[in-house]
Enzyme design. Structure first.
Site, PDB file in Angstrom:
ATOM      1  N   ARG A  49       0.894  -1.027  -0.172  1.00 50.67           N
ATOM      2  CA  ARG A  49       0.171   0.232   0.032  1.00 50.67           C
ATOM      3  C   ARG A  49       0.897   1.348  -0.036  1.00 50.67           C
ATOM      4  O   ARG A  49       0.460   2.158  -0.856  1.00 50.67           O
ATOM      5  CB  ARG A  49      -0.787   0.187   1.063  1.00 50.67           C
ATOM      6  CG  ARG A  49      -2.081  -1.191   0.995  1.00 50.67           C
ATOM      7  CD  ARG A  49      -2.951  -1.157   2.368  1.00 50.67           C
ATOM      8  NE  ARG A  49      -2.064  -1.566   3.334  1.00 50.67           N
ATOM      9  CZ  ARG A  49      -2.319  -1.338   4.658  1.00 50.67           C
ATOM     10  NH1 ARG A  49      -3.495  -0.606   5.126  1.00 50.67           N
ATOM     11  NH2 ARG A  49      -1.543  -2.040   5.757  1.00 50.67           N
TER      12      ARG A  49
ATOM     13  N   ASN B 187      -6.113  -2.756   1.907  1.00 58.32           N
ATOM     14  CA  ASN B 187      -6.151  -4.115   2.048  1.00 58.32           C
ATOM     15  C   ASN B 187      -7.409  -4.875   1.843  1.00 58.32           C
ATOM     16  O   ASN B 187      -8.527  -4.017   2.548  1.00 58.32           O
ATOM     17  CB  ASN B 187      -5.341  -4.674   3.354  1.00 58.32           C
ATOM     18  CG  ASN B 187      -3.958  -4.572   3.208  1.00 58.32           C
ATOM     19  OD1 ASN B 187      -3.383  -4.308   2.201  1.00 58.32           O
ATOM     20  ND2 ASN B 187      -3.329  -4.480   4.511  1.00 58.32           N
TER      21      ASN B 187
END
Length: 91
Positions: A18, A36
């Site tokens: 990320r 996520n």
């Protein structure tokens, strides 16, 4: 503006995916988000110029050094992207 919803599967959680995606998207001046997923995948909304979105999707196939991407899917989205690029909570 091209808007794509992308799902990345493989070893993509716990490997800074990320944070890497935020850096790469910001570098390309893209709008959107990354998060996520509960199933172990990573999902991202990518919005911007066609070529930059496609370049980011190609980059997502590699990911950061510790990631191992097994598959990636991409579909058109009508979601309005936020200004800038942000990390969102797990969904």
């Amino acid at each position: 503006m091209k808007v794509r919803l992308v799902r990345i599967r493989g070893r993509v959680q716990g490997v800074w995916y990320r944070a890497w995606a935020m850096e790469e998207a910001t570098r390309r001046s893209l709008r959107g988000w990354v998060r996520n997923r509960g199933d172990g995948s990573v999902e991202a909304l990518l919005a911007g110029e066609d070529a930059k979105v496609e370049d980011m999707i190609l980059a997502c196939r590699r990911g950061p050094p510790l990631a191992k991407v097994d598959s990636i899917s991409s579909e058109a989205s009508t979601e309005e992207p936020p200004e800038g690029f942000e990390q969102r909570p797990t969904a």
